[in-house]
Design an enzyme around this catalytic site. Structure first.
Site, PDB file in Angstrom:
ATOM      1  N   GLY A 152       6.827 -13.033   5.330  1.00 35.72           N
ATOM      2  CA  GLY A 152       6.531 -12.447   6.812  1.00 35.72           C
ATOM      3  C   GLY A 152       7.480 -11.983   7.314  1.00 35.72           C
ATOM      4  O   GLY A 152       7.567 -11.948   8.712  1.00 35.72           O
ATOM      5  N   GLY A 153       8.358 -11.566   7.101  1.00 35.11           N
ATOM      6  CA  GLY A 153       9.541 -11.054   7.542  1.00 35.11           C
ATOM      7  C   GLY A 153      10.955 -12.030   8.198  1.00 35.11           C
ATOM      8  O   GLY A 153      12.010 -11.628   8.925  1.00 35.11           O
TER       9      GLY A 153
ATOM     10  N   LYS B 196      -2.500 -18.608   0.477  1.00 36.52           N
ATOM     11  CA  LYS B 196      -1.538 -18.157   0.630  1.00 36.52           C
ATOM     12  C   LYS B 196      -1.162 -18.265   2.064  1.00 36.52           C
ATOM     13  O   LYS B 196      -1.353 -17.350   3.935  1.00 36.52           O
ATOM     14  CB  LYS B 196      -1.715 -17.027  -0.035  1.00 36.52           C
ATOM     15  CG  LYS B 196      -0.091 -15.325   0.939  1.00 36.52           C
ATOM     16  CD  LYS B 196       0.206 -14.754  -0.197  1.00 36.52           C
ATOM     17  CE  LYS B 196       1.465 -13.864  -0.054  1.00 36.52           C
ATOM     18  NZ  LYS B 196       1.827 -13.102  -0.943  1.00 36.52           N
TER      19      LYS B 196
ATOM     20  N   SER C 180       0.820  -1.301  -0.405  1.00 34.02           N
ATOM     21  CA  SER C 180      -0.081  -0.164  -0.336  1.00 34.02           C
ATOM     22  C   SER C 180       0.960   1.204  -0.239  1.00 34.02           C
ATOM     23  O   SER C 180       2.196   1.465  -0.145  1.00 34.02           O
ATOM     24  CB  SER C 180      -0.987   0.425   1.107  1.00 34.02           C
ATOM     25  OG  SER C 180      -0.124  -0.002   2.557  1.00 34.02           O
TER      26      SER C 180
ATOM     27  N   GLU D  94      -5.467 -15.406   1.729  1.00 33.89           N
ATOM     28  CA  GLU D  94      -4.057 -15.369   2.763  1.00 33.89           C
ATOM     29  C   GLU D  94      -4.664 -14.516   4.268  1.00 33.89           C
ATOM     30  O   GLU D  94      -4.769 -14.160   4.250  1.00 33.89           O
ATOM     31  CB  GLU D  94      -3.793 -14.266   2.376  1.00 33.89           C
ATOM     32  CG  GLU D  94      -2.298 -14.217   3.386  1.00 33.89           C
ATOM     33  CD  GLU D  94      -1.309 -12.286   2.727  1.00 33.89           C
ATOM     34  OE1 GLU D  94      -1.847 -11.609   1.709  1.00 33.89           O
ATOM     35  OE2 GLU D  94      -0.765 -12.103   3.090  1.00 33.89           O
TER      36      GLU D  94
ATOM     37  N   GLY E 135       6.659 -10.919  -1.189  1.00 29.16           N
ATOM     38  CA  GLY E 135       6.525  -9.350  -0.973  1.00 29.16           C
ATOM     39  C   GLY E 135       8.231  -8.905  -0.814  1.00 29.16           C
ATOM     40  O   GLY E 135       9.422  -8.524  -1.745  1.00 29.16           O
ATOM     41  N   ARG E 136       8.257  -9.105   0.628  1.00 26.62           N
ATOM     42  CA  ARG E 136       9.777  -8.330   1.358  1.00 26.62           C
ATOM     43  C   ARG E 136      11.091  -9.497   0.899  1.00 26.62           C
ATOM     44  O   ARG E 136      12.025  -9.317   0.334  1.00 26.62           O
ATOM     45  CB  ARG E 136      10.224  -8.683   2.771  1.00 26.62           C
ATOM     46  CG  ARG E 136       9.237  -7.192   3.080  1.00 26.62           C
ATOM     47  CD  ARG E 136       8.911  -7.415   4.721  1.00 26.62           C
ATOM     48  NE  ARG E 136       7.689  -7.948   4.782  1.00 26.62           N
ATOM     49  CZ  ARG E 136       7.190  -8.506   6.301  1.00 26.62           C
ATOM     50  NH1 ARG E 136       7.351  -7.897   7.056  1.00 26.62           N
ATOM     51  NH2 ARG E 136       6.361  -9.328   6.096  1.00 26.62           N
TER      52      ARG E 136
ATOM     53  N   ARG F 161       9.174   1.213   2.807  1.00 27.21           N
ATOM     54  CA  ARG F 161      10.173   0.320   2.564  1.00 27.21           C
ATOM     55  C   ARG F 161      11.499   1.648   1.718  1.00 27.21           C
ATOM     56  O   ARG F 161      12.469   1.901   1.257  1.00 27.21           O
ATOM     57  CB  ARG F 161       9.518  -0.676   1.203  1.00 27.21           C
ATOM     58  CG  ARG F 161       8.588  -1.302   1.810  1.00 27.21           C
ATOM     59  CD  ARG F 161       9.666  -2.406   2.450  1.00 27.21           C
ATOM     60  NE  ARG F 161       8.259  -3.570   3.085  1.00 27.21           N
ATOM     61  CZ  ARG F 161       8.032  -3.592   4.024  1.00 27.21           C
ATOM     62  NH1 ARG F 161       8.326  -2.963   4.970  1.00 27.21           N
ATOM     63  NH2 ARG F 161       7.466  -4.213   4.131  1.00 27.21           N
TER      64      ARG F 161
HETATM   65  P1  13P Z   1       5.748 -10.432   2.677  1.00 29.64           P
HETATM   66  O1  13P Z   1       6.211 -11.987   1.713  1.00 29.64           O
HETATM   67  O2  13P Z   1       7.208 -10.051   2.373  1.00 29.64           O
HETATM   68  O3  13P Z   1       5.419 -11.353   4.062  1.00 29.64           O
HETATM   69  O4  13P Z   1       4.683 -10.469   1.549  1.00 29.64           O
HETATM   70  C1  13P Z   1       3.158 -10.746   1.023  1.00 29.64           C
HETATM   71  C2  13P Z   1       2.102 -10.398   1.287  1.00 29.64           C
HETATM   72  O5  13P Z   1       2.001  -9.974  -0.339  1.00 29.64           O
HETATM   73  C3  13P Z   1       1.935 -10.349   2.433  1.00 29.64           C
HETATM   74  O6  13P Z   1       0.284  -9.692   2.129  1.00 29.64           O
END
Ligand code: 13P
Length: 340
Positions: free
Chosen positions: A262-263, A219, A26, A177, A291-292, A33
């Site tokens: 998830g970190g 997810k 978002s 998710e 994501g990360r 970031r």
């Molecule tokens: P992360 O892999 O950074 O946890 O993000 C995935 C994601 O889409 C969280 O909703």
């Protein structure tokens, strides 16, 4: 609803050797970031950064789908090509985050429920028209003293199922998710206990809401100890406990499971996925929707400078390839050193 089409898209999203890029931060999250790498979060910088990722040919070949944020799905690259088109040209499927973030849950201190159902029936057809073939909705469950409550798990599972049914009506594959956070000091077994409860309730609600499991992608989080837990777990323990938990909770009709990171560190997220795929013999495909764990390295390399674009693309391509190998159980720690 066309279930054959949904099933085809879901299977393409979890195809062997590939996984999903979660680029749907978002505006608030991407600002965090960018702050960390000293880049101002303007619409243009956000566009430039995401364009850089989607133009990484060497990386995108390991990316089956890209989750976009609402702003991005309407944006055009510097040369006027819609960003959605870049993703399609790379052979990847565009998707869209449709939840509107979390709100406090009344009478449940410290707990939240994900919002955004009301406007979904109007928004989904527009996203489909714009090229999206799947959607994402994230529910957040925290572990702490006395939490999660059943009220929190039920409210979030119900919202996930309502969202999933609406997506399927509009021919979008819902990524379901339910994320159990790894922020606390709980151990891995407590994570398994809570995640099991959350997944059981989620599939019960999907059933009540008549969602076709052949047309979803799950997810989930992996079974991991909280970041502040003194007793961390080995790669094999995470892999074995995650598989055991998923086998107990996820029906075989689900085409695939795409984990969030998830970190976890980049390399941990890859190693865990790889270890699970090395176990093999599973009823569903196991892949990533990171994501990360896909973007931390390219962000660090980029720092908003045009002269760093090539290095950022190399960093992204490397992580995409490592995770692509992990979906096949073919990743080796040595490959990380070679690329460095
Ligand atoms: P992360 O892999 O950074 O946890 O993000 C995935 C994601 O889409 C969280 O909703």
């Amino acid at each position: 609803m066309n279930l054959d089409e949904l099933n085809q898209v879901a299977r393409a999203m979890v195809a062997a050797g590939k996984g999903i890029l979660a680029a749907d931060e978002s505006t608030g999250t991407i600002k965090k970031r960018f702050d960390a790498i000293g880049v101002e979060s303007t619409e243009e910088n956000r566009r430039d950064y995401r364009e850089l990722l989607f133009r990484t040919t060497d990386g995108m070949k390991y990316i089956s789908g890209v989750i976009l944020y609402d702003e991005t799905i309407w944006q055009k690259a510097k040369d006027g090509t819609p960003l959605v088109r870049l993703i399609q040209q790379a052979g990847s499927i565009p998707g869209i985050k449709v939840d509107e973030g979390t709100k406090p849950l009344p009478f449940c201190a410290g707990e939240v429920v994900t919002a955004g159902l009301d406007k979904l029936p109007d928004r989904l057809p527009k996203y489909y028209e714009q090229g999206a073939r799947f959607a994402k909705w994230r529910a957040v469950i925290d572990i702490g003293v006395g939490i999660p409550s059943y009220a929190c798990i039920l409210a979030n599972a119900h919202a996930l199922a309502r969202y999933a049914a609406l997506c399927q009506v509009h021919n979008l594959v819902p990524i379901v998710e339910p994320e159990v956070l790894m922020d606390g000091d709980h151990d891995i077994d407590r994570c398994v206990e809570v995640t099991t409860w959350v997944l059981k309730e989620t599939f019960q609600q999907l059933f009540y809401n008549r969602v076709a499991l052949e047309g979803i992608v799950l997810k989930p989080n992996m079974a991991v100890p909280g970041k502040k837990c003194a007793k961390q777990a080995s790669i094999d323990e995470v892999a074995e406990k995650t598989i055991k938990m998923l086998k107990a909770c996820v029906p075989a009709a689900v085409p695939g499971i795409a984990f969030l990171s998830g970190g976890q560190s980049d390399e941990e997220a890859t190693a865990h996925l790889d270890a699970m795929n090395k176990i093999g013999g599973l009823p569903w495909a196991l892949t990533f929707s990171y994501g990360r764990a896909l973007q931390a390295a390219p962000q660090k390399a980029w720092r908003g400078k045009p002269e760093n674009v090539a290095a950022a693309q190399r960093a992204f391509a490397h992580r995409a390839r490592m995770n692509g190998l992990a979906t096949l159980g073919q990743w080796k720690a040595d490959l990380e050193k070679m690329a460095a």
